[in-house]
Design a protein around this motif. Structure first.
Motif, PDB file in Angstrom:
ATOM      1  N   ARG A 156       1.960   6.348  -8.228  1.00  0.00           N
ATOM      2  CA  ARG A 156       3.305   6.439  -8.797  1.00  0.00           C
ATOM      3  C   ARG A 156       3.706   7.885  -9.042  1.00  0.00           C
ATOM      4  O   ARG A 156       4.814   8.318  -8.668  1.00  0.00           O
ATOM      5  CB  ARG A 156       3.361   5.645 -10.104  1.00  0.00           C
ATOM      6  CG  ARG A 156       4.730   5.671 -10.779  1.00  0.00           C
ATOM      7  CD  ARG A 156       4.662   5.085 -12.167  1.00  0.00           C
ATOM      8  NE  ARG A 156       5.973   5.046 -12.799  1.00  0.00           N
ATOM      9  CZ  ARG A 156       6.191   4.794 -14.097  1.00  0.00           C
ATOM     10  NH1 ARG A 156       5.136   4.548 -14.894  1.00  0.00           N
ATOM     11  NH2 ARG A 156       7.403   4.783 -14.594  1.00  0.00           N
ATOM     12  N   ASP A 157       2.805   8.670  -9.650  1.00  0.00           N
ATOM     13  CA  ASP A 157       3.132  10.065  -9.943  1.00  0.00           C
ATOM     14  C   ASP A 157       3.238  10.902  -8.672  1.00  0.00           C
ATOM     15  O   ASP A 157       4.048  11.837  -8.602  1.00  0.00           O
ATOM     16  CB  ASP A 157       2.083  10.662 -10.878  1.00  0.00           C
ATOM     17  CG  ASP A 157       2.205  10.146 -12.307  1.00  0.00           C
ATOM     18  OD1 ASP A 157       3.273   9.593 -12.640  1.00  0.00           O
ATOM     19  OD2 ASP A 157       1.236  10.282 -13.077  1.00  0.00           O
ATOM     20  N   ASP A 166      10.752   6.465  -8.398  1.00  0.00           N
ATOM     21  CA  ASP A 166       9.801   5.833  -9.307  1.00  0.00           C
ATOM     22  C   ASP A 166       9.495   4.430  -8.792  1.00  0.00           C
ATOM     23  O   ASP A 166      10.379   3.569  -8.759  1.00  0.00           O
ATOM     24  CB  ASP A 166      10.387   5.770 -10.717  1.00  0.00           C
ATOM     25  CG  ASP A 166       9.395   5.281 -11.761  1.00  0.00           C
ATOM     26  OD1 ASP A 166       8.409   4.601 -11.384  1.00  0.00           O
ATOM     27  OD2 ASP A 166       9.603   5.548 -12.954  1.00  0.00           O
ATOM     28  N   LEU A 167       8.235   4.191  -8.410  1.00  0.00           N
ATOM     29  CA  LEU A 167       7.866   2.896  -7.845  1.00  0.00           C
ATOM     30  C   LEU A 167       7.973   1.763  -8.858  1.00  0.00           C
ATOM     31  O   LEU A 167       8.058   0.598  -8.467  1.00  0.00           O
ATOM     32  CB  LEU A 167       6.435   2.956  -7.294  1.00  0.00           C
ATOM     33  CG  LEU A 167       6.216   3.879  -6.097  1.00  0.00           C
ATOM     34  CD1 LEU A 167       4.748   3.841  -5.674  1.00  0.00           C
ATOM     35  CD2 LEU A 167       7.116   3.496  -4.929  1.00  0.00           C
ATOM     36  N   HIS A 168       7.969   2.073 -10.136  1.00  0.00           N
ATOM     37  CA  HIS A 168       8.130   1.029 -11.140  1.00  0.00           C
ATOM     38  C   HIS A 168       9.600   0.660 -11.326  1.00  0.00           C
ATOM     39  O   HIS A 168       9.911  -0.388 -11.881  1.00  0.00           O
ATOM     40  CB  HIS A 168       7.511   1.460 -12.467  1.00  0.00           C
ATOM     41  CG  HIS A 168       6.018   1.446 -12.446  1.00  0.00           C
ATOM     42  ND1 HIS A 168       5.254   1.741 -13.552  1.00  0.00           N
ATOM     43  CD2 HIS A 168       5.140   1.161 -11.451  1.00  0.00           C
ATOM     44  CE1 HIS A 168       3.963   1.647 -13.231  1.00  0.00           C
ATOM     45  NE2 HIS A 168       3.884   1.308 -11.964  1.00  0.00           N
ATOM     46  N   SER A 171      10.912  -1.337  -7.382  1.00  0.00           N
ATOM     47  CA  SER A 171       9.723  -2.192  -7.353  1.00  0.00           C
ATOM     48  C   SER A 171       9.789  -3.329  -6.353  1.00  0.00           C
ATOM     49  O   SER A 171       8.851  -4.127  -6.257  1.00  0.00           O
ATOM     50  CB  SER A 171       9.468  -2.768  -8.755  1.00  0.00           C
ATOM     51  OG  SER A 171      10.595  -3.501  -9.193  1.00  0.00           O
ATOM     52  N   PRO A 222      -0.298   0.271  -5.591  1.00  0.00           N
ATOM     53  CA  PRO A 222       0.363  -1.008  -5.872  1.00  0.00           C
ATOM     54  C   PRO A 222      -0.572  -2.176  -5.560  1.00  0.00           C
ATOM     55  O   PRO A 222      -1.330  -2.134  -4.587  1.00  0.00           O
ATOM     56  CB  PRO A 222       1.570  -0.977  -4.925  1.00  0.00           C
ATOM     57  CG  PRO A 222       1.876   0.477  -4.766  1.00  0.00           C
ATOM     58  CD  PRO A 222       0.535   1.161  -4.771  1.00  0.00           C
TER      59      PRO A 222
END
Length: 331
Positions: A156-157, A166-168, A171, A222
């Motif tokens: 993610r970072d 931002d993968l969150h 999503s 992920p």
């Protein structure tokens, strides 16, 4: 005939193997050998194993297909499930059909090792120590692995650092695809799979920037991208998977092992279905491996491409420079 550079790399390889074995012996590991010719290949969706056949000539057995392994993983985990098994390592030839490039060869040398009653943090420590030991033996002035502690960076970072995404937040496949296109990444028309979009984004904007200045352990992939890994207990969106990068080259892939046989079967069935959807052969499940998974202690393991490690240690630009008989001899 091999070049002077290839002969020099062969001598460096011998030194590297000696240092590697000394390190693992000092850490209490046992070196093992497992078959390279196997009755059931792995289920990775994007790997193609070499197929051959057993033809009985002594009246024992029946004619049947066999494959050259793409990794010794399944066999080593069967050993790991045995009560009292020590930490294990193996240096072996591994085979993946069709893979030829600057950093790929269809036949290559892999280091794979497992530590029972440990997680991916412990296996990262072991790998870092092994690489420092190999560099000290082969190229003591190079300071690629031994100059400072390796970086540990979440996926993610890493994506946020190099793309701003931002993968969150992004999503799902469609949201990640739209965001990737907005920053100029080509992800394919109509692409909606999160994994497919992620790999377009990762390969174009992230991977080649990793591990410069100091090697980088890329961690916490992920959950959908780690079929054999344990999910992180306090965040099921990610798995305890790790890859190691140095100078933009991927060197290793490992994880805290999944030890739930039921969950492992479900994940392999998903990969089997994905192989079918991609038009690839869908192999039978390895029932002996699945039975062993349920008996394994909490463990961690990692696979390392030793030809790539050697390439970096001797300053070579391509794998063929460190192989006496590269694939370019026959393709």
């Amino acid at each position: 005939m091999p070049t002077d550079r290839q002969w020099s790399a062969a001598r460096a390889r011998m030194t590297m193997y000696s240092a590697l074995r000394r390190f693992f012996e000092g850490q209490g590991y046992l070196e093992v050998e497992t078959p390279t010719l196997i009755p059931t290949p792995g289920m990775e969706p994007h790997l193609d194993p070499f197929e051959t056949a057993f033809v009985p000539q002594t009246g024992v057995g029946e004619e049947r297909p066999l494959w050259l392994h793409t990794s010794p993983e399944y066999a080593m985990k069967r050993l790991l499930a045995d009560p009292g098994c020590p930490p294990l390592f193996q240096v072996c030839k591994t085979y993946r059909n069709g893979e030829v490039s600057r950093t790929h060869n269809p036949e290559f040398t892999m280091l794979e090792f497992y530590r029972p009653r440990a997680d991916y943090h412990a296996i990262m420590d072991d790998l870092e120590g092994a690489l420092v030991a190999m560099e000290a033996a082969v190229a003591p002035g190079r300071a690629l692995f031994g100059a400072q502690r390796f970086e540990r960076l979440t996926v993610r970072d890493a994506v946020l650092r190099h793309t701003g995404l931002d993968l969150h937040v992004c999503s799902t496949g469609p949201t990640l695809a739209a965001s990737a296109r907005a920053i100029g990444v080509h992800v394919g028309e109509g692409s909606t799979s999160f994994d497919d979009v992620f790999f377009h984004l990762f390969l174009e904007r992230v991977e080649r920037k990793l591990g410069f200045g100091r090697p980088c352990f890329l961690i916490e992939y992920p959950a959908s991208m780690a079929a054999l890994a344990r999910l992180k207990p306090d965040d099921s969106r990610v798995a305890e998977r790790v890859e190691l990068y140095a100078d933009g080259v991927e060197l290793a892939n490992g994880f805290s092992e999944l030890v739930d046989a039921k969950e492992q079967r479900a994940r392999l069935l998903e990969e089997q279905a994905l192989r079918r959807s991609l038009g690839r052969p869908a192999f039978a499940l390895d029932e002996r491996f699945l039975e062993a998974v349920g008996r394994m202690p909490p463990s961690a393991g990692i696979a390392v491409g030793l030809d790539r490690v050697l390439m970096l240690l001797v300053g070579a630009k391509e794998l063929q420079d460190v192989l006496l008989f590269p694939a370019h001899d026959f393709v």
